[in-house]
Design an enzyme around this catalytic site. Structure first.
Site, short mmCIF file in Angstrom:
data_model
loop_
_atom_site.label_atom_id
_atom_site.label_comp_id
_atom_site.label_asym_id
_atom_site.label_seq_id
_atom_site.Cartn_x
_atom_site.Cartn_y
_atom_site.Cartn_z
N GLY A 1 38.44 39.69 -16.57
CA GLY A 1 39.05 38.42 -16.95
C GLY A 1 40.57 38.49 -16.94
N ASN B 1 38.60 32.83 -28.39
CA ASN B 1 37.76 33.99 -28.66
C ASN B 1 37.67 34.31 -30.15
OD1 ASN B 1 40.53 34.51 -27.60
ND2 ASN B 1 40.19 36.52 -28.53
N GLY C 1 32.64 39.25 -16.64
CA GLY C 1 31.24 39.66 -16.69
C GLY C 1 30.77 40.11 -18.06
N HIS C 2 31.57 40.93 -18.73
CA HIS C 2 31.05 41.58 -19.94
C HIS C 2 30.98 40.67 -21.16
CE1 HIS C 2 34.74 42.72 -22.38
NE2 HIS C 2 35.31 42.38 -21.26
N THR D 1 37.71 47.59 -2.17
CA THR D 1 36.28 47.56 -1.92
C THR D 1 35.55 46.98 -3.14
OG1 THR D 1 36.46 49.43 -0.43
CG2 THR D 1 34.27 49.00 -1.36
N CYS E 1 45.45 45.79 -38.45
CA CYS E 1 46.07 47.00 -38.98
C CYS E 1 45.96 48.14 -37.97
CB CYS E 1 45.42 47.42 -40.27
SG CYS E 1 45.40 46.12 -41.50
C1 PLP Z 1 37.69 39.13 -23.31
C2 PLP Z 1 38.60 38.02 -22.94
C3 PLP Z 1 39.50 38.16 -21.88
C4 PLP Z 1 39.66 39.45 -21.11
O1 PLP Z 1 38.58 39.73 -20.28
P1 PLP Z 1 38.44 41.23 -19.71
O2 PLP Z 1 37.36 41.16 -18.72
O3 PLP Z 1 38.12 42.09 -20.88
O4 PLP Z 1 39.75 41.58 -19.11
C5 PLP Z 1 40.30 37.10 -21.57
N1 PLP Z 1 40.23 35.95 -22.26
C6 PLP Z 1 39.37 35.76 -23.27
C7 PLP Z 1 39.34 34.45 -23.98
C8 PLP Z 1 38.53 36.80 -23.66
O5 PLP Z 1 37.71 36.62 -24.69
#
Ligand code: PLP
Length: 395
Positions: free
Chosen positions: A76, A158, A207-208, A244, A332
């Site tokens: 992301g 988030n 993806g995650h 790749t 913290c």
């Molecule tokens: C987790 C997150 C990202 C970053 O995604 P990654 O794949 O971990 O780099 C960006 N924006 C938001 C809102 C997220 O929750």
């Protein structure tokens, strides 16, 4: 710490998610059997190339768009950077960026770097939010200018789950010929998205956060929007991103997008009901607790609750004894005692921001788990408050 065979109550899905078993199954052949390079001329590699095409279609279907508009990236964060930097390179004379005070560090830090590294060549407007985390569209309208190269506003936050009116904001930007990017990492799979009907130029997903593996993401780029690659190299991804392909993860992400479409309703009905039960239960059973973020204008899976006069990190440590995983809004661990920039932007009082806990659920959570958390939390908070000088002063 929970051993692999111990029960873990995982309510930290906005940090990362479990890879869905169906996703893992779809990925397996691409490690040891179908390991060809999709760019190769032979049929062995060509078969992999066909599978990537399928994954691209699966992503496009979830977003209501065309496969040609989908570029696979590494995460992301890469997608966010690619979109914003592409816009700045497309319009080298425009020096203004509009974003919000509540963005994920992927966008927040990039904007800070653009100001600092370039000696303030770029000007960044960070839109305010109110106490419920909502934006003021009049402030936004007034900020749009001839000099604005791009607007970058997250679809959903988030930390609080607050959902932003990106459809309308993109329409407003389009009227002024300004590019619009949305970080939709938290929104994809949780809110319906139909890009074909919208004025959004760029959209990032990861993806995650979607039950696919870590290390793969997508940048949607609207057909006709100028694009300047971030990673140059080979001709992969139609020349939009060299390197790749992370084949197995791309296949996994495609499958995850298909599952997300199937499970969207469950997310918005069953998971939302679990979230509501958790939230209402905590607010009712624990005094001096409050919700952060607008009640309804919010993702179905996220509850951000402040327990006043206690430290978020201390709460997490106590929860950890029961293998309950969540996140805190105070940082913290990062060496600062500052509470999260999101809660600060919302004006959450210091004593409440420090004791904020984010619970983020997924389709893998059960009612039994919610009941377990509701059973344990009141005593955790009460025991910490007994040791808190601030709480004593209050009582
Ligand atoms: C987790 C997150 C990202 C970053 O995604 P990654 O794949 O971990 O780099 C960006 N924006 C938001 C809102 C997220 O929750």
């Amino acid at each position: 710490m929970g051993a692999a065979n111990e029960r873990v109550v995982y309510m930290d899905n906005n940090a990362t998610t479990k890879v869905a078993p169906e996703v893992f199954e779809a990925m397996k052949p691409y490690f040891t059997e179908l390991y060809g390079n999709p760019s190769s001329m032979h049929t062995f590699g060509g078969a992999v190339s066909e599978s990537i095409k399928k994954a691209r279609r699966q992503v496009a279907n979830l977003l209501g768009t065309e496969p040609e508009e989908i570029t696979f990236t590494s995460c992301g964060t890469e997608s966010d950077s690619t979109a914003i930097l592409s816009a700045l390179r497309t319009y080298p004379d425009k020096r203004h960026i509009i974003t919000t005070r509540v963005e994920h560090p992927a966008v927040k830090s990039l904007c800070e770097n653009l100001e600092m590294v370039t000696g303030n060549k770029y000007r960044v407007t960070r839109l305010k939010v109110d106490s419920e985390g909502l934006l003021d569209l009049e402030e936004y309208r007034a900020a749009l200018s001839e000099d604005t190269a791009i607007v970058s506003v997250m679809w959903a936050n988030n930390e609080t789950g607050v959902v932003y009116p990106v459809e309308e904001m993109a329409r407003m930007a389009k009227k002024r010929d300004i590019l619009f990017h949305t970080d939709a990492v938290q929104a994809v799979g949780k809110v319906p998205i139909n890009l074909g009907e919208l004025d959004i130029d760029f959209l990032s997903l990861s993806g995650h956060k979607l039950h696919a593996p870590k290390g793969v993401g997508v940048l949607y780029t609207r057909k006709g929007t100028f694009f300047v690659p971030f990673l140059t190299g080979g001709h992969q991804e139609h020349g939009r991103r060299g390197g790749t392909e992370n084949v197995s993860s791309i296949i996994g992400l495609g499958r995850a997008c298909e599952l997300a479409a199937e499970k969207m309703e469950e997310e918005n009905v069953r998971v939302k009901a679990l979230r509501d039960k958790l939230e209402q239960g905590l607010l009712k059973s624990i005094p001096s607790s409050m919700r952060n973020g607008h009640e309804t204008n919010r993702l179905p899976n996220t509850a951000n609750i402040s327990f006043e006069f206690v430290e978020g990190e201390a709460i997490l440590l106590h929860m950890n004894r029961y293998n309950i995983c969540a996140s805190s809004g105070s940082a913290c661990t990062s060496g600062s005692l500052e509470p999260s920039h999101v809660l600060r932007a919302m004006g959450v009082p210091f004593t409440a921001a420090h004791g904020s806990i984010r619970f983020s659920l997924s389709v893998y959570n059960t009612e039994e788990e919610v009941d377990f958390v509701l059973e344990k939390m009141p005593a955790i908070i009460a025991s910490l408050r007994e040791m808190s000088p601030f709480w004593e002063k209050k009582g």
